[in-house]
Design a protein around this motif. Sequence first.
Motif, PDB file in Angstrom:
ATOM      1  N   LYS A  80       5.689   0.638  -5.960  1.00  0.00           N
ATOM      2  CA  LYS A  80       4.984  -0.595  -5.590  1.00  0.00           C
ATOM      3  C   LYS A  80       5.041  -1.600  -6.735  1.00  0.00           C
ATOM      4  O   LYS A  80       5.415  -2.772  -6.546  1.00  0.00           O
ATOM      5  CB  LYS A  80       3.516  -0.279  -5.247  1.00  0.00           C
ATOM      6  N   THR A  86      -1.124  -4.537  -5.112  1.00  0.00           N
ATOM      7  CA  THR A  86      -0.841  -3.160  -4.727  1.00  0.00           C
ATOM      8  C   THR A  86      -2.157  -2.411  -4.603  1.00  0.00           C
ATOM      9  O   THR A  86      -3.142  -2.727  -5.280  1.00  0.00           O
ATOM     10  CB  THR A  86       0.057  -2.443  -5.755  1.00  0.00           C
ATOM     11  N   ARG A 129       3.274  -0.988   4.057  1.00  0.00           N
ATOM     12  CA  ARG A 129       3.009   0.390   3.644  1.00  0.00           C
ATOM     13  C   ARG A 129       4.310   1.014   3.143  1.00  0.00           C
ATOM     14  O   ARG A 129       5.309   1.051   3.862  1.00  0.00           O
ATOM     15  CB  ARG A 129       2.439   1.190   4.808  1.00  0.00           C
ATOM     16  N   LEU A 130       4.267   1.489   1.929  1.00  0.00           N
ATOM     17  CA  LEU A 130       5.441   2.118   1.321  1.00  0.00           C
ATOM     18  C   LEU A 130       5.283   3.633   1.379  1.00  0.00           C
ATOM     19  O   LEU A 130       4.309   4.183   0.863  1.00  0.00           O
ATOM     20  CB  LEU A 130       5.600   1.668  -0.130  1.00  0.00           C
ATOM     21  N   GLY A 131       6.238   4.291   2.010  1.00  0.00           N
ATOM     22  CA  GLY A 131       6.223   5.747   2.051  1.00  0.00           C
ATOM     23  C   GLY A 131       7.211   6.326   1.047  1.00  0.00           C
ATOM     24  O   GLY A 131       7.813   5.603   0.245  1.00  0.00           O
ATOM     25  N   TYR A 132       7.372   7.630   1.115  1.00  0.00           N
ATOM     26  CA  TYR A 132       8.349   8.267   0.236  1.00  0.00           C
ATOM     27  C   TYR A 132       9.763   7.903   0.685  1.00  0.00           C
ATOM     28  O   TYR A 132      10.046   7.825   1.883  1.00  0.00           O
ATOM     29  CB  TYR A 132       8.177   9.782   0.255  1.00  0.00           C
ATOM     30  N   GLU A 165       0.833  -1.199   0.000  1.00  0.00           N
ATOM     31  CA  GLU A 165       0.000   0.000   0.000  1.00  0.00           C
ATOM     32  C   GLU A 165       0.867   1.248   0.000  1.00  0.00           C
ATOM     33  O   GLU A 165       1.851   1.336   0.732  1.00  0.00           O
ATOM     34  CB  GLU A 165      -0.922   0.010   1.237  1.00  0.00           C
ATOM     35  N   GLY A 166       0.487   2.212  -0.809  1.00  0.00           N
ATOM     36  CA  GLY A 166       1.220   3.472  -0.849  1.00  0.00           C
ATOM     37  C   GLY A 166       0.644   4.380  -1.917  1.00  0.00           C
ATOM     38  O   GLY A 166      -0.102   3.936  -2.797  1.00  0.00           O
ATOM     39  N   VAL A 167       1.003   5.649  -1.833  1.00  0.00           N
ATOM     40  CA  VAL A 167       0.526   6.605  -2.825  1.00  0.00           C
ATOM     41  C   VAL A 167       1.139   6.259  -4.181  1.00  0.00           C
ATOM     42  O   VAL A 167       2.153   5.552  -4.259  1.00  0.00           O
ATOM     43  CB  VAL A 167       0.906   8.048  -2.424  1.00  0.00           C
ATOM     44  N   VAL A 214       5.521   5.328  -5.683  1.00  0.00           N
ATOM     45  CA  VAL A 214       6.546   4.970  -4.691  1.00  0.00           C
ATOM     46  C   VAL A 214       7.124   3.578  -4.964  1.00  0.00           C
ATOM     47  O   VAL A 214       7.653   2.930  -4.075  1.00  0.00           O
ATOM     48  CB  VAL A 214       5.994   5.058  -3.249  1.00  0.00           C
ATOM     49  N   ASN A 262      -3.744   1.752  -3.619  1.00  0.00           N
ATOM     50  CA  ASN A 262      -3.548   3.135  -3.228  1.00  0.00           C
ATOM     51  C   ASN A 262      -4.321   3.397  -1.936  1.00  0.00           C
ATOM     52  O   ASN A 262      -5.274   2.681  -1.630  1.00  0.00           O
ATOM     53  CB  ASN A 262      -4.035   4.072  -4.333  1.00  0.00           C
ATOM     54  N   PRO A 263      -3.923   4.410  -1.157  1.00  0.00           N
ATOM     55  CA  PRO A 263      -4.660   4.710   0.068  1.00  0.00           C
ATOM     56  C   PRO A 263      -6.145   4.943  -0.218  1.00  0.00           C
ATOM     57  O   PRO A 263      -6.521   5.420  -1.297  1.00  0.00           O
ATOM     58  CB  PRO A 263      -3.982   5.984   0.574  1.00  0.00           C
TER      59      PRO A 263
END
Length: 294
Positions: free
Chosen positions: A35, A132, A157-160, A28-30, A33, A134-135
């Motif tokens: 995924k 995968t 969760r994948l962040g920047y 999960e991530g914006v 990033v 998205n939020p």
Amino acid sequence: MKKYYFGPESIVQEICITLLARGHILLEGVPGVAKTTLARYYAALLGLSAKRIQFTPDLLPSDITGMRIPGPDFQSQKFIPGPLFTQVLLADEINRAPAKTQAALLEALEENRVTVDGTTYALYEPFFVLATQNPQESAGTFLLPEATIDRFLIRIRLGYPDREQELSMMHAHHVIPPLPAPLFSAAQLVETQALVERVQVSEPLMRYALSLVRATRRHPQLELGASPRAGLALLRASKARAVLQGRDFATPEDVRALAIPVLGHRLRLSYEAENRGVTPESIVHRLIQDLDLI
């Protein structure tokens, strides 16, 4: 993977744990990033057959599972397998499809098989889904039902990335690198999965994992606690971590290390807790600190 993905090493380790435990993973991530990049290059390194499904609002269940069509004589039927019939499935942006389409994955995620028009078909071995999403606040997304979420062994969760990681990514990917040569074979992975099954889990460790799972069901800030499936998932993941560290027995440290990625996505906060900014991960972290080994 360090040549292609520049995030935390723990993420790659958790993907390996999920594969060896015969589970499936939710990234999960914006958007943007890495995924999909992470999933695509990891699948290539495994040396397994891989397919990708781009989930969209108009995707139909038969687009995933396949369908039966009339034969040349119009009296018999022929089954046309869908992209689900592979060893590694990249389910890209899974929460952009409606619940009916998402539900087409339930049987495959849990039982490694699929039923079409009353006929059941076994999937390939090994079978591994990298999904995968998205939020939920992103435009055009649908909420994943609890029944679907509960079937993913681990959620990451994948962040920047930080500045240095992002710079390394620019160096490596400003020209798209070719897919890597496979490092393993299907037979080797199946053999390692069988090795995980033989890892020893003591009675006290089972009681410890059970107490942790049951504590989430009594927590005042949670509307929905972890299911019995979550407890089994926690033990299976702990056994896989033990194998990666060269042990034939699981330890409390394995359980504690994996409690958040295995349990966090299965918990639903109460309305009051959500408004206060509490997260499921913080609750699991406190439970780990407060719970003694039985």
